[in-house]
Scaffold this motif. Structure first.
Motif, PDB file in Angstrom:
ATOM      1  N   ASP A  29       0.861  -1.170   0.000  1.00  0.00           N
ATOM      2  CA  ASP A  29       0.000   0.000   0.000  1.00  0.00           C
ATOM      3  C   ASP A  29       0.903   1.227   0.000  1.00  0.00           C
ATOM      4  OD1 ASP A  29       0.961   0.202   2.609  1.00  0.00           O
ATOM      5  OD2 ASP A  29      -0.860  -0.608   3.498  1.00  0.00           O
ATOM      6  N   ARG A  30       0.339   2.400   0.067  1.00  0.00           N
ATOM      7  CA  ARG A  30       1.152   3.606  -0.041  1.00  0.00           C
ATOM      8  C   ARG A  30       2.042   3.813   1.179  1.00  0.00           C
ATOM      9  NH1 ARG A  30       0.888   7.459  -3.619  1.00  0.00           N
ATOM     10  NH2 ARG A  30       1.066   9.163  -2.109  1.00  0.00           N
ATOM     11  N   CYS A 161      10.247  10.524  -5.191  1.00  0.00           N
ATOM     12  CA  CYS A 161       9.004  10.143  -4.510  1.00  0.00           C
ATOM     13  C   CYS A 161       8.683  11.037  -3.325  1.00  0.00           C
ATOM     14  CB  CYS A 161       9.087   8.680  -4.057  1.00  0.00           C
ATOM     15  SG  CYS A 161       9.213   7.516  -5.424  1.00  0.00           S
ATOM     16  N   LEU A 176       1.575   4.505  -7.109  1.00  0.00           N
ATOM     17  CA  LEU A 176       1.747   3.875  -5.801  1.00  0.00           C
ATOM     18  C   LEU A 176       2.744   4.628  -4.929  1.00  0.00           C
ATOM     19  CD1 LEU A 176       1.259   1.433  -3.867  1.00  0.00           C
ATOM     20  CD2 LEU A 176       3.165   0.295  -5.050  1.00  0.00           C
ATOM     21  N   VAL A 177       3.825   5.113  -5.520  1.00  0.00           N
ATOM     22  CA  VAL A 177       4.926   5.647  -4.717  1.00  0.00           C
ATOM     23  C   VAL A 177       5.033   7.168  -4.709  1.00  0.00           C
ATOM     24  CG1 VAL A 177       6.267   3.545  -5.107  1.00  0.00           C
ATOM     25  CG2 VAL A 177       6.602   5.506  -6.628  1.00  0.00           C
ATOM     26  N   THR A 180       5.188   9.802  -1.401  1.00  0.00           N
ATOM     27  CA  THR A 180       5.133   8.984  -0.178  1.00  0.00           C
ATOM     28  C   THR A 180       6.300   9.205   0.768  1.00  0.00           C
ATOM     29  OG1 THR A 180       6.253   7.138  -1.301  1.00  0.00           O
ATOM     30  CG2 THR A 180       3.842   7.138  -1.337  1.00  0.00           C
TER      31      THR A 180
END
Length: 257
Positions: A29-30, A161, A176-177, A180
């Protein structure tokens, strides 16, 4: 999520994303992605150790350029060539002068265009030439230089990111990334790699950290351009950042004072 499972799952995701290590993925997940991207320089440092071993071992029995070329090839094998593929796709998209979805569509194509070919040739040539020069140094300096460059390349992923950098697509690795990594993780990784770089050029201990920071500055400029042209980052952009930063650090470590 508790810290220990998050760290474990993040390490697994970092290894499976950045290397060919046969590690079974955990929770994805993130939150886990943010941990993985923060740990990217650690994975790079671990990857740099066997690459330095290849360079030093072959450099003792064959020509430096041969040892360097094999080291570059091994590096591509240990990462499935994904970063090089990302470099070619990103340069093709940027070289097309298209924006947004039109540029992203170019990145999806399986073929490599002329801009991508030139980028691949130049990056591989510079890396091989730099490694050939590093092979002639003392083994501690060579080890430190290779580990520094490979770790710095993955620190470029951490930079890409960071919070505030969007994803270009609503799906895929970039989604997703993207965004983050917090400022503390980025600062910690940067300081750690810069300190590691001190040993890469022992006669000029400032040169390694300057090479790392300079490469990251160039990468930050590229990322700003990519966000303007593509709308954000993608997995290909992450790969291109790895190769750009790694190459620039190798180059910076070989410059004469």
């Amino acid at each position: 999520m508790p810290a220990e499972p998050r760290l474990r799952d993040g390490a697994r995701l970092a290894l499976t994303t950045l290397t060919v290590a046969p590690v079974r993925a955990g929770r994805i997940d993130r939150v886990t992605a943010g941990t993985a991207m923060a740990l990217a320089p650690v994975v790079g440092a671990l990857l740099g150790v066997p690459l330095a071993g290849v360079l030093l071992t072959l450099g003792a029995v064959t020509a430096p350029l041969v040892a360097a070329a094999v080291t570059v090839a091994v590096g591509a094998l240990l990462t499935r060539g994904l970063h090089l593929d990302g470099l070619a796709d990103t340069v093709d998209a940027l070289g097309s002068y298209r924006r947004g979805p039109a540029a992203l569509e170019i990145m999806k194509k399986p073929d490599v265009g002329p801009f991508g070919v030139v980028a691949l040739v130049l990056v591989l040539l510079v890396q091989a030439a730099a490694l050939a020069e590093l092979a002639g140094r003392s083994w501690p300096a060579t080890l430190a230089a290779v580990v520094t460059a490979v770790a710095a390349g993955r620190l470029g992923v951490t930079l890409a990111c960071r919070r505030g950098v969007p994803a270009a697509r609503p799906e895929g690795l970039g989604a997703l990334v993207a965004g983050t990594v917090g400022p503390v993780a980025l600062a910690t990784g940067t300081i750690a790699v810069a300190l590691l770089a001190v040993a890469a050029v022992p006669e000029r201990p400032w040169q390694g950290p300057v090479a790392v920071l300079g490469a990251l500055a160039v990468a930050a400029g590229l990322l700003r351009h990519v966000v303007r042209r593509l709308g954000g980052i993608t997995g290909d952009v992450l790969g291109a950042t790895v190769e750009l930063v790694t190459t620039l650090v190798y180059l910076g470590l070989t410059l004469s004072g």
